[in-house]
Design a protein around this motif. Structure first.
Motif, short mmCIF file in Angstrom:
data_model
loop_
_atom_site.label_atom_id
_atom_site.label_comp_id
_atom_site.label_asym_id
_atom_site.label_seq_id
_atom_site.Cartn_x
_atom_site.Cartn_y
_atom_site.Cartn_z
N PHE A 15 0.85 -1.20 0.00
CA PHE A 15 0.00 0.00 0.00
C PHE A 15 0.88 1.24 0.00
N PRO A 16 1.37 1.64 -1.17
CA PRO A 16 2.29 2.79 -1.26
C PRO A 16 1.73 4.09 -0.67
N ILE A 17 0.42 4.20 -0.53
CA ILE A 17 -0.18 5.39 0.07
C ILE A 17 0.33 5.58 1.51
N LEU A 18 0.86 4.54 2.11
CA LEU A 18 1.37 4.60 3.49
C LEU A 18 2.82 5.06 3.58
N GLU A 19 3.47 5.27 2.44
CA GLU A 19 4.90 5.59 2.44
C GLU A 19 5.24 6.85 3.24
N ASP A 20 4.45 7.92 3.09
CA ASP A 20 4.74 9.15 3.83
C ASP A 20 4.62 8.92 5.34
N SER A 21 3.58 8.25 5.74
CA SER A 21 3.37 7.94 7.15
C SER A 21 4.52 7.07 7.68
N TYR A 22 4.93 6.10 6.89
CA TYR A 22 6.03 5.21 7.26
C TYR A 22 7.33 5.99 7.40
N SER A 23 7.61 6.85 6.44
CA SER A 23 8.85 7.65 6.48
C SER A 23 8.89 8.55 7.71
N ALA A 24 7.77 9.17 8.02
CA ALA A 24 7.69 10.03 9.21
C ALA A 24 7.89 9.19 10.47
N HIS A 25 7.30 8.02 10.49
CA HIS A 25 7.43 7.13 11.64
C HIS A 25 8.90 6.73 11.85
N VAL A 26 9.56 6.30 10.78
CA VAL A 26 10.96 5.87 10.88
C VAL A 26 11.83 7.03 11.34
N PHE A 27 11.57 8.22 10.82
CA PHE A 27 12.34 9.40 11.20
C PHE A 27 12.13 9.72 12.68
N ASN A 28 10.87 9.77 13.10
CA ASN A 28 10.55 10.14 14.48
C ASN A 28 10.97 9.10 15.50
N GLU A 29 10.92 7.83 15.13
CA GLU A 29 11.23 6.75 16.07
C GLU A 29 12.64 6.21 15.90
N PHE A 49 -12.68 3.62 6.08
CA PHE A 49 -13.97 2.92 6.13
C PHE A 49 -15.11 3.91 6.38
N VAL A 50 -14.95 4.77 7.35
CA VAL A 50 -16.01 5.71 7.74
C VAL A 50 -16.29 6.71 6.62
N LEU A 51 -15.24 7.28 6.06
CA LEU A 51 -15.40 8.35 5.07
C LEU A 51 -15.60 7.82 3.66
N GLN A 52 -15.31 6.53 3.45
CA GLN A 52 -15.38 5.94 2.11
C GLN A 52 -14.61 6.80 1.11
N ASP A 53 -13.43 7.24 1.52
CA ASP A 53 -12.58 8.11 0.72
C ASP A 53 -11.79 7.28 -0.30
N PRO A 54 -12.05 7.48 -1.59
CA PRO A 54 -11.34 6.69 -2.61
C PRO A 54 -9.84 7.00 -2.68
N ASP A 55 -9.44 8.12 -2.09
CA ASP A 55 -8.02 8.48 -2.11
C ASP A 55 -7.27 7.98 -0.87
N ALA A 56 -7.98 7.38 0.06
CA ALA A 56 -7.35 6.85 1.28
C ALA A 56 -6.94 5.40 1.04
N VAL A 57 -6.28 4.83 2.03
CA VAL A 57 -5.88 3.43 1.94
C VAL A 57 -7.15 2.57 1.74
N ASP A 58 -7.06 1.57 0.91
CA ASP A 58 -8.19 0.70 0.60
C ASP A 58 -8.40 -0.27 1.77
N TRP A 59 -9.37 0.06 2.61
CA TRP A 59 -9.59 -0.73 3.84
C TRP A 59 -9.92 -2.18 3.54
N ARG A 60 -10.63 -2.43 2.44
CA ARG A 60 -10.97 -3.82 2.10
C ARG A 60 -9.71 -4.64 1.80
N SER A 61 -8.83 -4.06 1.00
CA SER A 61 -7.58 -4.76 0.66
C SER A 61 -6.69 -4.92 1.87
N VAL A 62 -6.71 -3.93 2.76
CA VAL A 62 -5.94 -4.03 4.01
C VAL A 62 -6.42 -5.23 4.83
#
Length: 118
Positions: A15-29, A49-62
């Motif tokens: 899920f490449p959409i998580l890359e920014d969050s991951y990079s920030a996590h690795v930097f901070n931790e 799931f709540v917002l049904q945002d098509p630009d967010a991580v695909d909760w079904r695939s997760v």
């Protein structure tokens, strides 16, 4: 590399959409702390799931990905999925609780074990 760190890296690769969050996590931790990363990740999945945002991580695939990972039976992977994903899903009556109805069979079983009251 430990199984729980591999889980996070495989998750981000899938899920490449998580890359920014991951990079920030690795930097901070100063490295990968799977349980800490999963705290933010759970929020992202529930919001998707709540917002049904098509630009967010695909909760079904997760959910499919995590189900597959749980079924591999790797103890440290199962620990992260159970204690840092399933445990932190919304409670009955909270926004996003409906996500629980979409868990696969293995995650449903574990969810019922760790949160028998939902």
């Amino acid at each position: 590399m430990s199984g729980d760190v591999q889980l996070v890296e495989d998750l981000v690769a899938r899920f490449p959409i998580l890359e920014d969050s991951y990079s920030a996590h690795v930097f901070n931790e100063d490295g990968v702390l799977p349980h800490v990363f999963f705290w933010d990740f759970v929020q992202d999945v529930v919001n998707s799931f709540v917002l049904q945002d098509p630009d967010a991580v695909d909760w079904r695939s997760v959910l499919v990905f995590l189900e597959d990972q749980l079924c591999k039976g790797i103890p440290e992977v199962n620990e992260v999925i159970c204690t840092s994903f399933l445990w932190y899903l919304p409670h009955c009556g909270d926004p996003g609780y409906g996500l629980v109805a979409h868990l696969g069979p293995a995650m449903t079983c574990k969810f019922q074990e760790i949160r028998p009251r939902g």
